[in-house]
Design an enzyme around this catalytic site. Structure first.
Site, mmCIF file in Angstrom:
data_model
loop_
_atom_site.group_PDB
_atom_site.id
_atom_site.type_symbol
_atom_site.label_atom_id
_atom_site.label_comp_id
_atom_site.label_asym_id
_atom_site.label_seq_id
_atom_site.Cartn_x
_atom_site.Cartn_y
_atom_site.Cartn_z
ATOM 1 C CD GLU A 210 -2.684 -1.293 2.523
ATOM 2 O OE1 GLU A 210 -3.886 -1.553 2.516
ATOM 3 O OE2 GLU A 210 -2.013 -1.225 3.577
ATOM 4 C CG ASP B 281 -12.348 -7.631 0.231
ATOM 5 O OD1 ASP B 281 -13.202 -7.793 1.104
ATOM 6 O OD2 ASP B 281 -11.264 -7.045 0.468
HETATM 7 N N1 ADE Z 1 -9.090 -4.851 3.968
HETATM 8 C C1 ADE Z 1 -9.423 -5.189 2.710
HETATM 9 N N2 ADE Z 1 -10.468 -6.027 2.699
HETATM 10 C C2 ADE Z 1 -10.808 -6.249 3.988
HETATM 11 C C3 ADE Z 1 -11.793 -7.033 4.627
HETATM 12 N N3 ADE Z 1 -12.632 -7.773 3.929
HETATM 13 N N4 ADE Z 1 -11.837 -7.021 5.986
HETATM 14 C C4 ADE Z 1 -10.975 -6.276 6.705
HETATM 15 N N5 ADE Z 1 -10.014 -5.524 6.154
HETATM 16 C C5 ADE Z 1 -9.928 -5.496 4.806
#
Ligand code: ADE
Length: 222
Positions: free
Chosen positions: A11, A190
């Protein structure tokens, strides 16, 4: 000096790569890079994943570098259908999803909501323009990678946040206690559901770089 805090190497590596007059220091075992990002003095730190790492390195960064503002950037899981993959979320409000309301209400120093600096939120909005795929609102933070529809729904019910991640509110909390203006910027990797892990693995490299342009423009307005 502006502080930039990311949880993972992926990142922050492009931002570090873009630094001019780069210098590295190690604090509490982690690397801090100072230098000029498009002419602006910044310090970039990879704090590690989770709330403790985030809070600890935010405090170290504030104590050692006295930043006039903090930007916490990274990826996140969407909690609502309107926030799609690779969309950007400007966190104007940060909350913990894994702390009981009773504890927050009755013990000091805890706030139910940590508000980002309104001027930074406005500037982030300005930089993002009106191309779509940019959302301003609440981000929820907790010490779990959320990868089940059941858990995701419960977090949304508790927080009404747009997305979930693992550091933002801890940075916000620390910045608030130190009276340092902050904003949290996240790109969606996601949907925090049963398919979150596959989507995370596939989109993480793209999502992690989505904020580079926004950050390089934003720091010039601060
Ligand atoms: N960072 C990226 N995706 C995530 C998720 N599903 N839960 C927690 N942190 C995240």
């Amino acid at each position: 000096m502006i502080g930039i805090i990311s949880a993972m190497d992926i990142e922050m590596k492009t931002l570090v790569h873009l630094l001019k007059d780069k210098k590295k220091k190690v604090h509490a075992g982690l690397d801090y890079y100072t230098g000029k990002l498009d002419g602006v003095d910044v310090v970039i730190c990879r704090c590690g994943v989770g709330k403790v790492n985030a809070a600890m390195h935010t405090q170290i960064l504030i104590d050692k570098y006295k930043p006039k503002a903090l930007i916490q950037n990274g990826i996140a899981g969407s909690l609502v259908p309107s926030v799609g993959k690779l969309d950007l979320v400007v966190g104007s409000e940060l909350v913990y999803h894994d702390m009981q309301d009773y504890v927050i209400k009755n013990f000091d120093p805890l706030e139910p909501v940590y508000y980002a600096d309104p001027a930074l939120v406005e500037k982030a909005k300005e930089v993002a323009g009106d191309e779509g795929g940019v959302h301003i609102g609440r981000i929820a933070t907790g010490d779990t990678f959320v990868s089940s529809t059941k858990e995701k729904d419960a977090i949304f019910k508790k927080t009404t946040a747009l997305c979930v991640e693992m550091e933002g509110c801890a940075v916000a909390h620390t910045a608030f206690l130190n009276k340092v203006p902050f904003v949290v910027l996240r790109c969606i990797s996601d949907s925090a559901d049963d398919n979150a892990s596959e989507s995370f693995d596939e989109l993480m490299p793209v999502a992690a770089d989505c904020l580079v342009d926004m950050i390089t423009h934003l720091i010039k307005l601060i």
